[in-house]
Enzyme design. Structure first.
Site, PDB file in Angstrom:
ATOM      1  N   GLY A   1       0.784  -1.234   0.000  1.00 30.20           N
ATOM      2  CA  GLY A   1       0.000   0.000   0.000  1.00 30.20           C
ATOM      3  C   GLY A   1       0.812   1.278   0.000  1.00 30.20           C
ATOM      4  O   GLY A   1       0.407   2.275  -0.580  1.00 30.20           O
TER       5      GLY A   1
ATOM      6  N   GLU B   1       3.741   4.438   5.722  1.00 32.27           N
ATOM      7  CA  GLU B   1       2.595   3.544   5.571  1.00 32.27           C
ATOM      8  C   GLU B   1       1.433   4.305   4.938  1.00 32.27           C
ATOM      9  O   GLU B   1       1.322   5.527   5.095  1.00 32.27           O
ATOM     10  CB  GLU B   1       2.230   2.980   6.961  1.00 32.27           C
ATOM     11  CG  GLU B   1       1.013   2.111   7.035  1.00 32.27           C
ATOM     12  CD  GLU B   1       1.052   0.857   6.176  1.00 32.27           C
ATOM     13  OE1 GLU B   1       1.366   0.974   4.982  1.00 32.27           O
ATOM     14  OE2 GLU B   1       0.721  -0.230   6.698  1.00 32.27           O
ATOM     15  N   ASP B   2       0.584   3.577   4.231  1.00 33.77           N
ATOM     16  CA  ASP B   2      -0.547   4.235   3.570  1.00 33.77           C
ATOM     17  C   ASP B   2      -1.583   4.731   4.580  1.00 33.77           C
ATOM     18  O   ASP B   2      -2.078   5.842   4.490  1.00 33.77           O
ATOM     19  CB  ASP B   2      -1.199   3.306   2.528  1.00 33.77           C
ATOM     20  CG  ASP B   2      -1.528   1.912   3.060  1.00 33.77           C
ATOM     21  OD1 ASP B   2      -1.360   1.657   4.266  1.00 33.77           O
ATOM     22  OD2 ASP B   2      -1.954   1.064   2.248  1.00 33.77           O
TER      23      ASP B   2
ATOM     24  N   ASP C   1      -5.074   2.244  10.967  1.00 34.14           N
ATOM     25  CA  ASP C   1      -6.478   1.946  11.237  1.00 34.14           C
ATOM     26  C   ASP C   1      -6.580   1.494  12.704  1.00 34.14           C
ATOM     27  O   ASP C   1      -6.576   2.319  13.614  1.00 34.14           O
ATOM     28  CB  ASP C   1      -6.876   0.862  10.223  1.00 34.14           C
ATOM     29  CG  ASP C   1      -8.343   0.510  10.230  1.00 34.14           C
ATOM     30  OD1 ASP C   1      -9.169   1.388  10.472  1.00 34.14           O
ATOM     31  OD2 ASP C   1      -8.664  -0.664   9.979  1.00 34.14           O
TER      32      ASP C   1
ATOM     33  N   GLY D   1      -4.175   0.116  14.287  1.00 32.36           N
ATOM     34  CA  GLY D   1      -2.837   0.359  14.842  1.00 32.36           C
ATOM     35  C   GLY D   1      -2.027  -0.904  15.058  1.00 32.36           C
ATOM     36  O   GLY D   1      -0.831  -0.833  15.372  1.00 32.36           O
TER      37      GLY D   1
ATOM     38  N   THR E   1      -0.915  -3.244  12.937  1.00 39.11           N
ATOM     39  CA  THR E   1       0.162  -3.515  11.974  1.00 39.11           C
ATOM     40  C   THR E   1       1.413  -2.693  12.306  1.00 39.11           C
ATOM     41  O   THR E   1       2.513  -3.235  12.433  1.00 39.11           O
ATOM     42  CB  THR E   1      -0.310  -3.187  10.537  1.00 39.11           C
ATOM     43  OG1 THR E   1      -1.530  -3.869  10.296  1.00 39.11           O
ATOM     44  CG2 THR E   1       0.727  -3.594   9.511  1.00 39.11           C
ATOM     45  N   LEU E   2       1.232  -1.377  12.457  1.00 41.70           N
ATOM     46  CA  LEU E   2       2.402  -0.525  12.682  1.00 41.70           C
ATOM     47  C   LEU E   2       3.026  -0.767  14.047  1.00 41.70           C
ATOM     48  O   LEU E   2       4.251  -0.675  14.199  1.00 41.70           O
ATOM     49  CB  LEU E   2       2.023   0.951  12.511  1.00 41.70           C
ATOM     50  CG  LEU E   2       2.021   1.430  11.057  1.00 41.70           C
ATOM     51  CD1 LEU E   2       1.476   2.846  10.951  1.00 41.70           C
ATOM     52  CD2 LEU E   2       3.431   1.370  10.450  1.00 41.70           C
TER      53      LEU E   2
ATOM     54  N   LYS F   1      -7.085   6.888  10.595  1.00 44.60           N
ATOM     55  CA  LYS F   1      -8.481   6.731  11.022  1.00 44.60           C
ATOM     56  C   LYS F   1      -8.476   6.603  12.548  1.00 44.60           C
ATOM     57  O   LYS F   1      -8.540   5.496  13.087  1.00 44.60           O
ATOM     58  CB  LYS F   1      -9.086   5.466  10.391  1.00 44.60           C
ATOM     59  CG  LYS F   1      -9.361   5.597   8.904  1.00 44.60           C
ATOM     60  CD  LYS F   1     -10.348   4.552   8.396  1.00 44.60           C
ATOM     61  CE  LYS F   1      -9.645   3.382   7.796  1.00 44.60           C
ATOM     62  NZ  LYS F   1     -10.536   2.435   7.094  1.00 44.60           N
TER      63      LYS F   1
ATOM     64  N   PHE G   1     -13.994   2.834   4.499  1.00 40.89           N
ATOM     65  CA  PHE G   1     -12.969   2.049   3.809  1.00 40.89           C
ATOM     66  C   PHE G   1     -12.611   2.771   2.513  1.00 40.89           C
ATOM     67  O   PHE G   1     -13.441   2.949   1.632  1.00 40.89           O
ATOM     68  CB  PHE G   1     -13.455   0.630   3.517  1.00 40.89           C
ATOM     69  CG  PHE G   1     -12.325  -0.260   3.125  1.00 40.89           C
ATOM     70  CD1 PHE G   1     -11.538  -0.875   4.087  1.00 40.89           C
ATOM     71  CD2 PHE G   1     -12.011  -0.456   1.788  1.00 40.89           C
ATOM     72  CE1 PHE G   1     -10.450  -1.662   3.738  1.00 40.89           C
ATOM     73  CE2 PHE G   1     -10.926  -1.254   1.417  1.00 40.89           C
ATOM     74  CZ  PHE G   1     -10.166  -1.856   2.397  1.00 40.89           C
TER      75      PHE G   1
ATOM     76  N   ASP H   1      -5.867  -0.520  -1.482  1.00 40.10           N
ATOM     77  CA  ASP H   1      -6.625  -1.465  -2.308  1.00 40.10           C
ATOM     78  C   ASP H   1      -7.865  -1.989  -1.606  1.00 40.10           C
ATOM     79  O   ASP H   1      -8.012  -1.888  -0.390  1.00 40.10           O
ATOM     80  CB  ASP H   1      -5.745  -2.669  -2.649  1.00 40.10           C
ATOM     81  CG  ASP H   1      -5.551  -3.589  -1.436  1.00 40.10           C
ATOM     82  OD1 ASP H   1      -5.148  -3.082  -0.373  1.00 40.10           O
ATOM     83  OD2 ASP H   1      -5.836  -4.796  -1.544  1.00 40.10           O
TER      84      ASP H   1
ATOM     85  N   ARG I   1      -5.580   0.201  -6.588  1.00 38.77           N
ATOM     86  CA  ARG I   1      -4.375   0.866  -6.053  1.00 38.77           C
ATOM     87  C   ARG I   1      -3.938   2.037  -6.923  1.00 38.77           C
ATOM     88  O   ARG I   1      -3.408   3.016  -6.413  1.00 38.77           O
ATOM     89  CB  ARG I   1      -3.217  -0.136  -5.951  1.00 38.77           C
ATOM     90  CG  ARG I   1      -3.381  -1.169  -4.834  1.00 38.77           C
ATOM     91  CD  ARG I   1      -2.045  -1.862  -4.592  1.00 38.77           C
ATOM     92  NE  ARG I   1      -2.177  -3.125  -3.896  1.00 38.77           N
ATOM     93  CZ  ARG I   1      -2.233  -3.257  -2.570  1.00 38.77           C
ATOM     94  NH1 ARG I   1      -2.177  -2.206  -1.801  1.00 38.77           N
ATOM     95  NH2 ARG I   1      -2.341  -4.453  -2.029  1.00 38.77           N
TER      96      ARG I   1
HETATM   97  P1  IMP Z   1      -4.249  -1.678  11.065  1.00 39.73           P
HETATM   98  O1  IMP Z   1      -3.344  -2.774  11.529  1.00 39.73           O
HETATM   99  O2  IMP Z   1      -5.695  -1.977  11.407  1.00 39.73           O
HETATM  100  O3  IMP Z   1      -3.842  -0.311  11.492  1.00 39.73           O
HETATM  101  O4  IMP Z   1      -4.275  -1.760   9.502  1.00 39.73           O
HETATM  102  C1  IMP Z   1      -3.410  -1.108   8.694  1.00 39.73           C
HETATM  103  C2  IMP Z   1      -3.444  -1.729   7.314  1.00 39.73           C
HETATM  104  O5  IMP Z   1      -4.780  -2.071   6.932  1.00 39.73           O
HETATM  105  C3  IMP Z   1      -3.000  -0.730   6.290  1.00 39.73           C
HETATM  106  O6  IMP Z   1      -1.657  -0.932   5.998  1.00 39.73           O
HETATM  107  C4  IMP Z   1      -3.853  -1.038   5.079  1.00 39.73           C
HETATM  108  O7  IMP Z   1      -3.198  -1.990   4.281  1.00 39.73           O
HETATM  109  C5  IMP Z   1      -5.084  -1.677   5.621  1.00 39.73           C
HETATM  110  N1  IMP Z   1      -6.223  -0.739   5.670  1.00 39.73           N
HETATM  111  C6  IMP Z   1      -6.772  -0.172   6.760  1.00 39.73           C
HETATM  112  N2  IMP Z   1      -7.790   0.635   6.437  1.00 39.73           N
HETATM  113  C7  IMP Z   1      -7.885   0.575   5.093  1.00 39.73           C
HETATM  114  C8  IMP Z   1      -8.749   1.245   4.149  1.00 39.73           C
HETATM  115  O8  IMP Z   1      -9.645   2.048   4.470  1.00 39.73           O
HETATM  116  N3  IMP Z   1      -8.513   0.939   2.844  1.00 39.73           N
HETATM  117  C9  IMP Z   1      -7.541   0.067   2.436  1.00 39.73           C
HETATM  118  N4  IMP Z   1      -6.713  -0.548   3.286  1.00 39.73           N
HETATM  119  C10 IMP Z   1      -6.885  -0.297   4.605  1.00 39.73           C
HETATM  120 MG    MG Z   2      -0.923  -1.579   4.011  1.00 45.13          MG
END
Ligand code: IMP
Ligand code: MG
Length: 208
Positions: free
Chosen positions: A59, A123-124, A127, A129, A131-132, A155, A176, A183, A189
């Site tokens: 992303g 990072e794109d 959400d 949190g 993943t990061l 978000k 979303f 994506d 994308r």
């Molecule tokens: P987290 O671990 O929930 O913060 O998710 C982060 C990852 O989820 C991002 O790197 C995106 O790949 C994906 N993601 C979260 N929200 C969206 C969205 O609204 N559109 C597309 N990808 C998203």
């Molecule tokens: Mg991503």
């Protein structure tokens, strides 16, 4: 007009792309302004240092490219000189369709030794949190000189673990979003702006 051009046409203010109607949330012009502001902030904090931008695939690829080019371009209006950066990527997976799973898995690691380096994770979107947070913990163990986070979109209402990126392009509501690297099931994308899928193009109006 070719079928391809018609595919990216307009429809009551909605944009047709990939057989879907898309509502635009952030235009290309706004994305460019966001990129410039983030580059200004990064330069203010890191000028003279040899930073490493680490993009989270897939992303962040396009966003990282925009930030890296903007840093390389400089901004004479505010005295920002062209700033060389190094680039690396890693890949994790935590999403299935439009659903976040807390189970983060490493797929590809960086190829750079980050010990003692000033690292900016790019990072794109952040959400929940998870993943990061997971990536930061992995990279912290390798003792970078500094480690911070730059996201295109945030978000904040969706957060499940505390994570505050140092550089935030724009905070958005809980929708979303797709485009500019983001994506839905690997599609959309390369949409050049950020949007929300409203629904499929009605069959009678479709070019194919
Ligand atoms: P987290 O671990 O929930 O913060 O998710 C982060 C990852 O989820 C991002 O790197 C995106 O790949 C994906 N993601 C979260 N929200 C969206 C969205 O609204 N559109 C597309 N990808 C998203
Ligand atoms: Mg991503």
């Amino acid at each position: 007009m070719t079928a391809e051009r018609a595919d990216a046409g307009q429809n009551n203010g909605l944009i047709e792309f990939n057989g879907y109607l898309i509502e635009k949330l952030i235009s290309e012009n706004e994305l460019q302004a966001i990129t410039q502001r983030l580059a200004d902030e990064i330069y203010r904090d890191f000028k003279g240092k040899n930073i490493l931008l680490v993009g989270v695939l897939k992303g962040a690829n396009l966003f990282l490219g925009d930030i890296a080019r903007e840093l390389g371009r400089g901004n004479p209006e505010i005295g920002r000189l062209p700033m060389p950066v190094e680039i690396d990527f890693l890949q994790v997976s935590s999403y299935e369709g439009d659903t976040s799973t807390k189970d983060v898995k490493k797929r590809i690691d960086v190829s750079t030794d980050i010990k003692g380096r000033d690292v900016i994770l790019v990072e794109d979107i952040v959400d929940t949190g998870h993943t990061l947070t997971w990536i930061k913990n992995q990279l912290k163990d390798r003792q970078p000189a500094s480690l911070c986070v730059c996201v295109l979109l945030d978000k904040p209402d969706r957060r499940e673990v505390f994570l505050k990126p140092e550089y935030i392009g724009k905070s958005i509501p809980n929708k979303f979003v797709i485009g500019s690297g983001l994506d839905f099931n690997q599609e959309f994308r390369n949409l050049p702006f950020i949007g929300v899928v409203v629904g499929p193009v009605k069959t009678s109006a479709r070019a194919r």
